[in-house]
Scaffold this motif. Sequence first.
Motif, mmCIF file in Angstrom:
data_model
loop_
_atom_site.group_PDB
_atom_site.id
_atom_site.type_symbol
_atom_site.label_atom_id
_atom_site.label_comp_id
_atom_site.label_asym_id
_atom_site.label_seq_id
_atom_site.Cartn_x
_atom_site.Cartn_y
_atom_site.Cartn_z
ATOM 1 N N TYR A 1 0.826 -1.208 0.000
ATOM 2 C CA TYR A 1 0.000 0.000 0.000
ATOM 3 C C TYR A 1 0.866 1.267 0.000
ATOM 4 C CZ TYR A 1 -4.425 -2.514 0.805
ATOM 5 O OH TYR A 1 -5.543 -3.306 0.695
ATOM 6 N N LYS A 2 2.019 1.209 0.637
ATOM 7 C CA LYS A 2 2.913 2.382 0.622
ATOM 8 C C LYS A 2 3.265 2.772 -0.806
ATOM 9 C CE LYS A 2 5.566 2.554 4.947
ATOM 10 N NZ LYS A 2 5.311 1.363 5.744
ATOM 11 N N ILE A 3 3.524 1.775 -1.619
ATOM 12 C CA ILE A 3 3.877 2.074 -3.003
ATOM 13 C C ILE A 3 2.690 2.657 -3.747
ATOM 14 C CG2 ILE A 3 4.585 1.032 -5.195
ATOM 15 C CD1 ILE A 3 6.389 -0.797 -3.571
ATOM 16 N N MET A 4 1.501 2.170 -3.432
ATOM 17 C CA MET A 4 0.306 2.731 -4.065
ATOM 18 C C MET A 4 0.048 4.174 -3.614
ATOM 19 S SD MET A 4 -0.801 0.245 -5.927
ATOM 20 C CE MET A 4 -2.388 0.910 -6.421
ATOM 21 N N GLY A 5 0.522 4.542 -2.450
ATOM 22 C CA GLY A 5 0.147 5.818 -1.861
ATOM 23 C C GLY A 5 1.018 6.989 -2.239
ATOM 24 N N ASP A 6 1.291 7.147 -3.505
ATOM 25 C CA ASP A 6 2.071 8.295 -3.958
ATOM 26 C C ASP A 6 1.523 8.766 -5.298
ATOM 27 O OD1 ASP A 6 4.657 9.989 -3.979
ATOM 28 O OD2 ASP A 6 4.654 8.965 -5.920
ATOM 29 N N GLU A 7 1.321 10.067 -5.419
ATOM 30 C CA GLU A 7 0.658 10.608 -6.599
ATOM 31 C C GLU A 7 1.442 10.355 -7.881
ATOM 32 O OE1 GLU A 7 -1.105 14.447 -6.378
ATOM 33 O OE2 GLU A 7 -1.449 14.331 -4.213
ATOM 34 N N THR A 8 2.739 10.530 -7.809
ATOM 35 C CA THR A 8 3.550 10.296 -9.006
ATOM 36 C C THR A 8 3.410 8.856 -9.475
ATOM 37 O OG1 THR A 8 5.139 11.959 -8.312
ATOM 38 C CG2 THR A 8 5.867 10.382 -9.958
ATOM 39 N N ARG A 9 3.563 7.925 -8.546
ATOM 40 C CA ARG A 9 3.460 6.514 -8.931
ATOM 41 C C ARG A 9 2.063 6.180 -9.425
ATOM 42 N NH1 ARG A 9 7.088 6.111 -4.435
ATOM 43 N NH2 ARG A 9 5.393 5.707 -2.963
ATOM 44 N N LEU A 10 1.027 6.740 -8.792
ATOM 45 C CA LEU A 10 -0.332 6.475 -9.267
ATOM 46 C C LEU A 10 -0.537 7.028 -10.667
ATOM 47 C CD1 LEU A 10 -2.589 7.008 -6.115
ATOM 48 C CD2 LEU A 10 -2.333 4.904 -7.443
ATOM 49 N N GLU A 11 -0.003 8.208 -10.932
ATOM 50 C CA GLU A 11 -0.120 8.754 -12.289
ATOM 51 C C GLU A 11 0.516 7.813 -13.299
ATOM 52 O OE1 GLU A 11 -0.053 12.763 -13.457
ATOM 53 O OE2 GLU A 11 0.329 13.521 -11.426
ATOM 54 N N ARG B 1 12.127 2.523 -11.184
ATOM 55 C CA ARG B 1 13.050 1.550 -10.603
ATOM 56 C C ARG B 1 12.455 0.885 -9.365
ATOM 57 N NH1 ARG B 1 18.923 0.879 -8.609
ATOM 58 N NH2 ARG B 1 18.787 2.617 -7.177
ATOM 59 N N LEU B 2 11.934 1.734 -8.495
ATOM 60 C CA LEU B 2 11.296 1.223 -7.281
ATOM 61 C C LEU B 2 10.125 0.301 -7.617
ATOM 62 C CD1 LEU B 2 10.600 1.261 -4.231
ATOM 63 C CD2 LEU B 2 9.456 3.449 -4.610
ATOM 64 N N MET B 3 9.323 0.746 -8.571
ATOM 65 C CA MET B 3 8.139 -0.037 -8.924
ATOM 66 C C MET B 3 8.524 -1.364 -9.575
ATOM 67 S SD MET B 3 5.891 3.153 -10.366
ATOM 68 C CE MET B 3 4.342 2.352 -10.719
ATOM 69 N N LYS B 4 9.624 -1.354 -10.304
ATOM 70 C CA LYS B 4 10.052 -2.597 -10.935
ATOM 71 C C LYS B 4 10.583 -3.572 -9.893
ATOM 72 C CE LYS B 4 12.776 -4.520 -14.661
ATOM 73 N NZ LYS B 4 13.887 -4.333 -15.601
ATOM 74 N N LYS B 5 11.395 -3.039 -9.001
ATOM 75 C CA LYS B 5 11.954 -3.863 -7.924
ATOM 76 C C LYS B 5 10.843 -4.539 -7.122
ATOM 77 C CE LYS B 5 14.015 -2.707 -3.588
ATOM 78 N NZ LYS B 5 13.594 -1.397 -3.064
ATOM 79 N N SER B 6 9.714 -3.876 -6.990
ATOM 80 C CA SER B 6 8.616 -4.422 -6.193
ATOM 81 C C SER B 6 7.597 -5.175 -7.019
ATOM 82 C CB SER B 6 7.911 -3.296 -5.449
ATOM 83 O OG SER B 6 8.765 -2.207 -5.210
ATOM 84 N N GLY B 7 7.866 -5.352 -8.308
ATOM 85 C CA GLY B 7 6.963 -6.155 -9.125
ATOM 86 C C GLY B 7 5.722 -5.445 -9.623
ATOM 87 N N PHE B 8 5.687 -4.138 -9.513
ATOM 88 C CA PHE B 8 4.525 -3.395 -9.999
ATOM 89 C C PHE B 8 4.549 -3.218 -11.505
ATOM 90 C CE2 PHE B 8 2.191 -1.409 -6.353
ATOM 91 C CZ PHE B 8 2.827 -2.126 -5.366
ATOM 92 N N LEU C 1 2.261 -2.384 -16.820
ATOM 93 C CA LEU C 1 1.760 -2.566 -15.458
ATOM 94 C C LEU C 1 1.423 -4.029 -15.201
ATOM 95 C CD1 LEU C 1 1.037 -0.883 -12.942
ATOM 96 C CD2 LEU C 1 -1.283 -0.674 -13.864
ATOM 97 N N ASP C 2 1.870 -4.540 -14.092
ATOM 98 C CA ASP C 2 1.527 -5.899 -13.673
ATOM 99 C C ASP C 2 0.000 -6.079 -13.642
ATOM 100 O OD1 ASP C 2 2.577 -8.400 -11.804
ATOM 101 O OD2 ASP C 2 0.624 -7.627 -11.172
ATOM 102 N N ASP C 3 -0.468 -7.217 -14.160
ATOM 103 C CA ASP C 3 -1.908 -7.442 -14.265
ATOM 104 C C ASP C 3 -2.620 -7.489 -12.917
ATOM 105 O OD1 ASP C 3 -2.308 -7.391 -16.960
ATOM 106 O OD2 ASP C 3 -1.987 -9.542 -17.247
ATOM 107 N N HIS C 4 -1.972 -8.034 -11.913
ATOM 108 C CA HIS C 4 -2.629 -8.112 -10.613
ATOM 109 C C HIS C 4 -2.773 -6.728 -10.007
ATOM 110 C CE1 HIS C 4 -2.618 -12.450 -10.609
ATOM 111 N NE2 HIS C 4 -1.378 -12.422 -11.062
ATOM 112 N N VAL C 5 -1.773 -5.889 -10.239
ATOM 113 C CA VAL C 5 -1.879 -4.512 -9.771
ATOM 114 C C VAL C 5 -3.052 -3.822 -10.461
ATOM 115 C CG1 VAL C 5 -0.729 -2.277 -9.682
ATOM 116 C CG2 VAL C 5 0.571 -4.354 -9.212
#
Lengths: 106, 106
Positions: free
Chosen positions: B21-31, B62-69, B83-87
């Motif tokens: 959820y931390k990774i989901m909780g950022d505007e840049t990443r959500l965009e 980079r962060l999102m890739k490392k975490s499988g997003f 984008l990962d399908d489960h995400v």
Amino acid sequence: MEEFLRYEHMKDEIPKISDFYKIMGDETRLEIMFLLMEAEMSVGEITKNINRDQTTISHQLRLMKKSGFVLSTRHGKYIFYSLDDHVKNIIKDTLRHLNEVGNEEK
Amino acid sequence: MEEFLRYEHMKDEIPKISDFYKIMGDETRLEIMFLLMEAEMSVGEITKNINRDQTTISHQLRLMKKSGFVLSTRHGKYIFYSLDDHVKNIIKDTLRHLNEVGNEEK
DNA sequence: ATAACATATGTACAGTTGTACATATATTAT
DNA sequence: ATAATATATGTACAACTGTACATATGTTAT
């Protein structure tokens, strides 16, 4: 792709969505939520189950209440908190997928 | 209540869930994620759509890739991210409920 | 080879956030 | 009333995080 999910339509919603996930992204708050998945519970009971100061729990509950994650009702000295039903469902939905993230099968 | 969701069983999973959820909780990443809901896209295209420095996008990818997003594949000079399908599914599920949080009917 | 473009990495800094201490308020029992 | 218990609020501080600058690496074209 569903029309309603397109980027231009979501753009303005992103701060709201981000705020939602930010609240989900904290271990203390998640512990509280998982406790409240089972039953509504007083601040004292929550504190007993979680290894944090009572004031920490109280601060988090305040934040969660302000954002609609929990409801509260007083019974005498005790205040019971319960988890919003939609939050419950979001958690359930998320967990159903979560183990698979980053594991694209073939 | 579903047995598998009980607090004692979830307790050990909480750091993992929180990280998600931390990774989901950022505007840049959500965009970035909403852009990638539509199609895979190169770093340059993503940068063009989002009002942030290229290096910021790159760090987040980079962060999102490392975490499988997200996944990435290089085509010549360009690197395309998807984008990962489960995400994707988690986002869809969340949005279905999100407007209702804090609005218990009756 | 060199130039031009695309993407990544190192670093430092400002802003945010979670925590616990001290303390306040509310409720019940005596 | 006062004491005891439950919960809330004010505050300060360490830790974390997102950002952009400077720069490096990788790729293609000339």
